[in-house]
Design an enzyme around this catalytic site. Structure first.
Site, PDB file in Angstrom:
ATOM      1  NE  ARG A 102      -2.784  -2.933   0.588  1.00 23.44           N
ATOM      2  CZ  ARG A 102      -1.837  -3.454  -0.213  1.00 23.44           C
ATOM      3  NH1 ARG A 102      -1.765  -3.084  -1.472  1.00 23.44           N
ATOM      4  NH2 ARG A 102      -0.989  -4.350   0.250  1.00 23.44           N
ATOM      5  CG  HIS A 129       2.636  -4.249   3.947  1.00 28.49           C
ATOM      6  ND1 HIS A 129       1.457  -4.918   4.191  1.00 28.49           N
ATOM      7  CD2 HIS A 129       2.985  -4.554   2.665  1.00 28.49           C
ATOM      8  CE1 HIS A 129       1.103  -5.595   3.105  1.00 28.49           C
ATOM      9  NE2 HIS A 129       2.007  -5.400   2.169  1.00 28.49           N
ATOM     10  CD  GLN A 132       5.312  -8.452   1.490  1.00 28.74           C
ATOM     11  OE1 GLN A 132       4.317  -8.072   0.910  1.00 28.74           O
ATOM     12  NE2 GLN A 132       6.022  -9.495   1.073  1.00 28.74           N
ATOM     13  CG  ASP A 220       8.593  -1.154  -0.998  1.00 31.39           C
ATOM     14  OD1 ASP A 220       8.122  -1.530  -2.089  1.00 31.39           O
ATOM     15  OD2 ASP A 220       7.880  -0.675  -0.088  1.00 31.39           O
ATOM     16  CB  CYS A 260       6.890  -6.208  -0.372  1.00 34.35           C
ATOM     17  SG  CYS A 260       6.839  -4.498  -0.947  1.00 34.35           S
ATOM     18  NE  ARG A 288       1.628 -10.602   2.050  1.00 34.52           N
ATOM     19  CZ  ARG A 288       1.075  -9.487   1.541  1.00 34.52           C
ATOM     20  NH1 ARG A 288       1.598  -8.929   0.462  1.00 34.52           N
ATOM     21  NH2 ARG A 288       0.044  -8.905   2.134  1.00 34.52           N
TER      22      ARG A 288
END
Ligand code: CP
Ligand code: NVA
Length: 301
Positions: A102, A129, A132, A220, A260, A288
């Site tokens: 990340r 991402h 996700q 988001d 998310c 996840r």
């Protein structure tokens, strides 16, 4: 040896296979059945940014699959003191069986992967991402069946999540309606490349239009990690882009809401939407774990 740096690194069939396995792996866990295909394997996890869900789901997932995960904050490694990414990749990939990263620049993950002897997984960059979206599509399908041909509305910033929703339209065959304020559109090159591969995406600045008849409404944060100093400017630009009851009323009566997380109540989403009956954000967060276990099994087993 395969990497997972964007959703387009796997075929639509492979994406489907991973979600099918996620359902089986989730059921096995619920039934208390052990599943340890990664016994003896180790996963390195290099993080340059904060994380709750991604870190915990990969660490717990690796443990449940019989393997071991090492959390490496890059500032505690020689990467933080300037060791070249290429050298770190050559060294770490001689000891580890897989590496999760990340970070900020997407090119950092690409450079690492280019010199890695083992699979590299993108756990979020400024650009995408992808992990996700595996969990999000899995969650939608648990609640509503196949997402193919359904309509997803993205309201808000044209950010890493928006980009992965765009790529997901190629893998999973949903229609995506994006509404962003002027100046906050997704990367047009990424959008064009996904459209070439069959992504079905509309782009506008109208949240109500984007949400119309949608089966899923998602958003988001307005300022992503690394954009904290733009928070105030962004709050102004995104006023009018909150997913509230009115936006949800444009969508199908049984539309789901996803985020998310982490979320800012009463900024990008009204509290009564994220905490309301249409929201599946807690299932989404839990998934996840199951989706990434299936990804780890696919890449490392
Ligand atoms: N959604 C997500 O990636 O959460 P974290 O930042 O907590 O990992
Ligand atoms: N767009 C957000 C997602 C966090 C999971 C960020 O990059 O901060």
């Amino acid at each position: 040896m395969r990497h997972f740096i964007t959703l387009l690194d796997i075929t639509a069939e492979e994406a489907r296979h991973i979600l099918n396995r996620a359902a089986i792996i989730k059921r096995m866990l619920r039934e208390g059945k052990e599943h340890k295909p990664l016994a003896g394997k180790t996963l390195g996890m290099i993080f340059d940014k904060a994380s709750t869900r991604t870190r915990v789901s990969f660490e717990v997932g690796m443990f449940q699959l019989g393997g071991h995960a090492l959390f490496l904050h890059s500032s505690d490694t020689q990467l933080g003191r300037g060791e070249p990414i290429e050298d770190a990749a050559r060294v770490l990939s001689r000891m580890l069986d897989g590496i999760v990263i990340r970070t900020y620049g997407h090119d950092m993950v690409q450079r690492f992967a280019a010199h890695s002897l083992v699979p590299v997984i993108n756990a979020l960059t400024d650009l995408t991402h992808p992990c996700q979206i595996l969990a999000d599509v899995f969650t939608f399908e648990e609640h509503r069946g196949s997402i193919q041909g359904k309509t997803v509305a993205w309201i808000g910033d044209g950010n890493n999540m928006a980009h992965s929703w765009i790529n997901g339209s190629v893998s999973f065959g949903y229609k995506l309606n994006i509404a962003c304020p002027e100046g906050y559109s997704p990367d047009l090159k990424l959008l064009a490349a996904a459209r070439e591969l069959g992504a079905d995406v509309t782009l506008s600045d109208d949240p109500l239009l984007a949400a119309r008849d949608a089966d899923l409404v998602t958003t988001d944060v307005w300022a992503s990690m690394g954009q904290e100093e733009e928070q105030r400017i962004r709050e102004k630009a995104f006023a009018g882009y909150q997913v509230d009851k009115n936006v949800m009323l444009q969508a199908q009566p049984d539309a789901l809401f996803m985020h998310c997380l982490p979320a800012h109540r009463d900024q990008e989403v009204a509290a009564d939407v994220i905490d309301g009956a249409q929201s599946v954000v807690w299932d989404e967060a839990e998934n996840r774990l199951h989706a990434q276990k299936a990804l780890l099994e696919f890449l490392l087993a």
